[in-house]
Design a protein around this motif. Structure first.
Motif, mmCIF file in Angstrom:
data_model
loop_
_atom_site.group_PDB
_atom_site.id
_atom_site.type_symbol
_atom_site.label_atom_id
_atom_site.label_comp_id
_atom_site.label_asym_id
_atom_site.label_seq_id
_atom_site.Cartn_x
_atom_site.Cartn_y
_atom_site.Cartn_z
ATOM 1 N N TYR A 1 11.235 46.904 20.694
ATOM 2 C CA TYR A 1 11.307 47.032 18.985
ATOM 3 C C TYR A 1 11.332 45.680 18.369
ATOM 4 N N THR B 1 17.984 64.061 17.934
ATOM 5 C CA THR B 1 17.308 62.507 18.229
ATOM 6 C C THR B 1 18.447 61.787 17.512
ATOM 7 N N THR C 1 19.903 58.061 16.581
ATOM 8 C CA THR C 1 19.591 56.641 16.549
ATOM 9 C C THR C 1 20.823 55.743 16.000
ATOM 10 N N LYS C 2 20.802 54.652 16.499
ATOM 11 C CA LYS C 2 22.121 53.601 16.093
ATOM 12 C C LYS C 2 21.517 52.327 16.012
ATOM 13 N N ASN C 3 21.679 51.453 14.978
ATOM 14 C CA ASN C 3 21.394 50.204 14.955
ATOM 15 C C ASN C 3 22.942 49.357 14.813
ATOM 16 N N THR D 1 17.918 51.695 25.416
ATOM 17 C CA THR D 1 18.729 50.802 24.613
ATOM 18 C C THR D 1 18.444 49.412 24.424
ATOM 19 N N ARG E 1 18.357 56.656 20.706
ATOM 20 C CA ARG E 1 18.044 55.253 20.574
ATOM 21 C C ARG E 1 18.902 54.279 19.944
ATOM 22 N N GLY F 1 13.528 53.858 12.981
ATOM 23 C CA GLY F 1 14.158 54.484 13.974
ATOM 24 C C GLY F 1 13.444 55.441 14.816
ATOM 25 N N ASP F 2 12.073 55.806 14.241
ATOM 26 C CA ASP F 2 11.022 56.691 15.100
ATOM 27 C C ASP F 2 10.503 56.003 16.351
ATOM 28 N N GLY F 3 10.005 56.567 17.243
ATOM 29 C CA GLY F 3 9.632 55.854 18.464
ATOM 30 C C GLY F 3 8.575 56.782 18.969
ATOM 31 N N ILE G 1 10.536 51.548 19.949
ATOM 32 C CA ILE G 1 11.021 51.765 18.432
ATOM 33 C C ILE G 1 10.922 51.203 17.044
#
Length: 360
Positions: free
Chosen positions: A297, A194, A196-198, A238, A218, A351-353, A347
Motif C-alpha cells: 500500500y 470487510t 479496514t483501519k488506518n 497488516t 485490512r 481501503g479497497d484491495g 490496499i
C-alpha cells in the motif's frame, strides 16, 4: 562418539538438579544484565539510541524473570518439605502447591508475547518440571486405596459410612495456559464483513481482532502490538507491527503480517505470509504453512523501514514448534509451495484491495 542433535535437544529438557541450577544462574544473570543496562542508559540518556519500546521490553522481561524466579524458589521449597508434612494435612499442602503452579503458569502465558524465545522456553520447561515433581510427590505421599475381601454386611456398613462422611475435596484441576487477549481498540464479533483501519495519526498502540467469521481485515500503518483471537475463515492483512503479534485459536485463515515477533497458539489449516525479525513460534498447531510477506500500500515501504522491518530476514521459514522437540522437521508446519501462494495483495487509499501479480 558424538551425541546427535536430538540427544542435545532432549538433554536440554532433562530435569537434573545441575540443569535447574544452571537455568537459575542464567535467569539471574539476565536480570543483572538488564539492570546494569538500564543504569548505563540512565547515566548516558543524552547519547542513548534505543527507543522507549526497547526500554519497556527490557523492563517487562526483567520484571517477569524476577517474579518467576521468586515463585519457582517458593514452590520448589514447598515440594521439598512435602515429605515432612503431617499426613492429616498433606492433601491440602499438595493442593496449595498445585494452585501456586497454576498461577505461575498463568504468569508465563500472560507474559509470553514480550519474552525472548529462550526465556519463554526455559520458563515452560521449569513449570513442566514442577508439575512432574508434584505428581511424583502426590503418588508417594497421598494414601492409596487398599483392597481387601469383605462380607456383605461389612460392605454395606462401609457404604453407609461413606454416605455420611463428607468426601475429601478433589485437588484443583490445572487448566492449560490461555494466552490473554488484552482489552484494546479493535474489530470484534463480526461476520462476512470487510474491516479496514488506518492507524496513521490515530495514536493507537495496541489493536485486537477477535471473534470474527468469514471477514477480511485490512490494517494500514504502524502499531505496537496486535492481538488476534478466535478467527474462522478470515483474511488478515497488516502493515508493520513494531512489537509483537499474538495469535490464538484461529482456523482456515490467511494472515499477511510484518512484525518483530510472532507467536501462534492453537491454529489449524492456516497460511502465514510473514516478514519477521525473530523466528516465528507455534504451539498446539496443525497444518499451518508459511511463506514470505506479500502486501503493498502507499507508504508501506517507508513504514517498514521506520519499524526496523525494511530488510527480509528469511525468518518466515525458520519456525520454532514448542511442542516438537525432536531434531527432525515438525510435521505441524511446512513451507507453502510457490504455486499455491496468493499473489501480492494491494490496499488502495480508499481501503479497497485486490491481489496483484508480484513485480520485480
Amino acid at each position: 562418539m558424538q551425541s546427535s542433535a536430538a540427544d542435545g535437544v532432549l538433554a536440554e529438557y532433562g530435569s537434573s538438579k545441575p540443569m535447574e541450577a544452571s537455568l537459575q544462574k542464567k535467569r539471574q544473570a539476565m536480570i543483572d544484565r538488564l539492570s546494569n543496562r538500564h543504569q548505563s542508559r540512565t547515566a548516558t540518556a543524552g547519547n542513548s539510541t534505543r527507543s522507549a519500546d526497547d526500554d519497556n521490553l527490557d523492563s517487562a522481561v526483567a520484571s517477569f524473570a524476577s517474579k518467576f524466579s521468586e515463585s519457582k524458589c517458593s514452590i520448589d521449597s514447598l515440594i521439598d518439605k512435602s515429605s515432612s508434612v503431617d499426613s492429616s494435612a498433606i492433601r491440602s499442602h499438595l493442593d496449595g502447591i498445585s494452585s501456586s503452579i497454576a498461577a505461575l503458569e498463568q504468569l508465563v502465558a500472560e507474559s509470553s508475547y514480550s519474552l525472548p524465545s529462550y526465556e519463554l522456553r526455559s520458563a515452560l520447561k521449569s513449570v513442566s518440571e514442577m508439575k512432574q515433581r508434584l505428581e511424583n510427590q502426590s503418588a508417594e505421599l497421598l494414601p492409596k486405596k487398599k483392597f481387601s475381601f469383605r462380607n456383605k454386611s461389612a460392605t454395606a456398613a462401609a457404604k453407609s459410612s461413606a454416605a455420611v462422611r463428607p468426601k475429601d475435596p478433589d485437588p484443583p484441576k490445572q487448566q492449560p495456559p490461555v494466552l490473554v487477549i488484552r482489552e484494546s481498540p479493535g474489530f470484534r464479533n463480526a461476520e462476512d464483513a470487510t474491516l479496514t483501519k488506518n492507524f496513521r495519526g490515530s495514536g493507537i498502540g495496541e489493536f485486537t481482532a477477535s471473534d470474527l467469521d468469514s471477514c477480511e481485515v485490512r490494517l494500514i500503518g504502524c502499531i505496537n502490538a496486535l492481538f488476534i483471537n478466535r478467527l474462522r475463515n478470515c483474511r488478515v492483512y497488516t502493515g508493520p507491527v513494531i512489537g509483537s503479534v499474538l495469535i490464538e485459536q484461529v482456523e482456515n485463515c490467511v494472515f499477511v503480517l510484518a512484525s518483530h515477533q510472532i507467536r501462534i497458539h492453537n491454529a489449524s489449516g492456516c497460511d502465514f505470509y510473514l516478514r519477521v525479525r525473530s523466528r516465528p513460534i507455534i504451539e498446539d498447531c496443525l497444518r499451518v504453512r508459511f511463506a514470505p510477506y506479500c502486501l503493498r500500500y502507499e507508504g508501506m515501504e517507508e513504514e517498514l523501514q521506520e519499524a526496523g522491518l525494511g530488510d527480509e530476514s528469511g525468518n518466515w521459514g525458520n519456525v520454532d514448534d514448542f511442542k516438537w522437540l525432536r531434531a527432525v522437521q515438525s510435521p505441524n508446519w511446512s513451507v507453502l509451495e510457490e504455486s499455491q501462494r496468493i499473489e501480492c495483495f494491494e490496499i488502495h487509499e480508499s481501503g479497497d484491495g485486490n491481489e496483484n501479480p508480484q513485480t520485480d
